[in-house]
Write an enzyme that holds these catalytic residues in place. Structure first.
Site, PDB file in Angstrom:
ATOM      1  CB  SER A 157      -0.967  -0.045   1.182  1.00 21.49           C
ATOM      2  OG  SER A 157      -1.956   0.953   1.078  1.00 21.49           O
ATOM      3  CG  HIS A 199      -5.432  -0.338  -2.013  1.00 24.39           C
ATOM      4  ND1 HIS A 199      -5.656  -1.344  -1.098  1.00 24.39           N
ATOM      5  CD2 HIS A 199      -4.539   0.502  -1.432  1.00 24.39           C
ATOM      6  CE1 HIS A 199      -4.937  -1.115  -0.002  1.00 24.39           C
ATOM      7  NE2 HIS A 199      -4.249  -0.014  -0.189  1.00 24.39           N
ATOM      8  CD  GLU A 226      -7.666  -4.146  -1.687  1.00 26.62           C
ATOM      9  OE1 GLU A 226      -8.354  -5.134  -1.346  1.00 26.62           O
ATOM     10  OE2 GLU A 226      -7.973  -2.976  -1.393  1.00 26.62           O
TER      11      GLU A 226
END
Length: 312
Positions: A157, A199, A226
């Site tokens: 992330s 994401h 993800e």
């Protein structure tokens, strides 16, 4: 059989897996790798990505250090990763005490980074992480450890966003590519010719990545889903592991009207090339052919595995 040969054969036998194949960490000398994760990686069940990461670092005996400076709950995130790596058999795992600018300048932290086999950066806020790391001893040591010690650098992330030199700092998941819809900043710079978004499919971020590339057509766009990771072996090739897909967007041949637009106007983008790479596939500079159809992917791979500058 001599005693030396007998002991050697026993060690070799112990190193073999049930399938008769040496694990990744025992097959060959380490090469510098980046493990760039799109977020929400599995830490509780199969742990495919973290298992691969620990293998790349050297297996159960690896020395792995975690950076949680991007997180709003650094201790809670650290506990989660400690339990995950312990479950994978890695005992020498610890959190680097990097919480502010002062700690990022610590000589003790610098030594820990230079001695590590793997560094993994958690999610959170990439701008917060870079504000702490930028031009610090920790920042310099990360580059030295990767380029000179073949340390495996991973990030999820926010920890993935900072991998590139030109970093997406923030911006909404716009419905359509729009001029100046995305705020960018400077990242760690392990990828000097690409920009990373995470994401990716789950938050429908293709228009956001395109908005970024319209302003910087010299870069390759990398969108990672993800529980999916793009593994980059410096100078060799790339691999996609996990559950999803990696999207490569190449605007190098693009024609655009972005220079004629006002802020947030929709952008015309012609000739953009897009590659979808599903998990379970590996692509090397040598394996991708020279033909007309494969040449664009080969060029994209070459840009990803290119050796960037040591920023130390």
């Amino acid at each position: 059989m001599s005693r030396r040969k007998f002991i050697g054969s026993m060690v070799s036998g112990l190193a073999m897996t049930a399938a008769g194949v040496l694990p990744i960490w025992a097959q060959r000398p380490k090469v510098p790798r980046l493990v760039i994760v799109g977020g929400a990686e599995d830490r509780l069940k199969d742990r495919i990505i973290l298992r691969k990461f620990s293998d790349y670092c050297g297996g159960p005996q690896a020395k792995i250090r975690i950076i949680t400076a991007a997180s709003g709950d650094p201790q809670g995130v650290w506990q989660s990763y400690r339990e995950a790596f312990h479950a994978l058999g890695v005992s020498d795992v610890d959190r680097l005490p990097i919480d502010d600018r002062e700690s990022a300048q610590s000589a003790a932290v610098q030594a820990e980074i230079l001695q590590a086999d793997g560094i993994f950066m958690s999610g959170g806020d990439q701008s917060k992480l870079m504000a702490i790391l930028w031009d610090s001893l920790a920042y310099q040591s990360l580059h030295q450890s990767f380029h000179m010690n073949a340390c495996c650098i991973g990030g999820t992330s926010a920890g993935a966003a900072v991998m590139s030199r030109h970093m997406i700092a923030q911006g909404p998941s716009v419905l359509r590519p729009s001029k100046e819809a995305v705020e960018t900043d400077i990242g760690l710079g392990f990828l000097s010719q690409a920009v990373v978004d995470q994401h990716f499919s789950e938050r429908r971020r293709l228009p956001r990545l395109l908005s970024t590339l319209a302003m910087r057509p010299d870069l390759l766009g990398v969108g990672i889903d993800e529980d999916t990771a793009l593994v980059i072996e410096r100078g060799e090739g790339i691999e996609v592991i996990g559950q999803g897909t990696v999207t490569l967007v190449d605007p190098s041949q693009m024609q655009s009207n972005v220079d004629d637009l006002e802020t947030l106007d929709q952008i015309e983008m012609l000739g953009v090339q897009l590659h979808l790479l599903p998990a379970g596939h590996r692509y090397t500079v040598k394996s991708v052919g020279q033909g007309t159809k494969s040449a664009p992917l080969r060029r994209a791979i070459e840009r990803l595995v290119a050796v960037g500058p040591i920023r130390a």
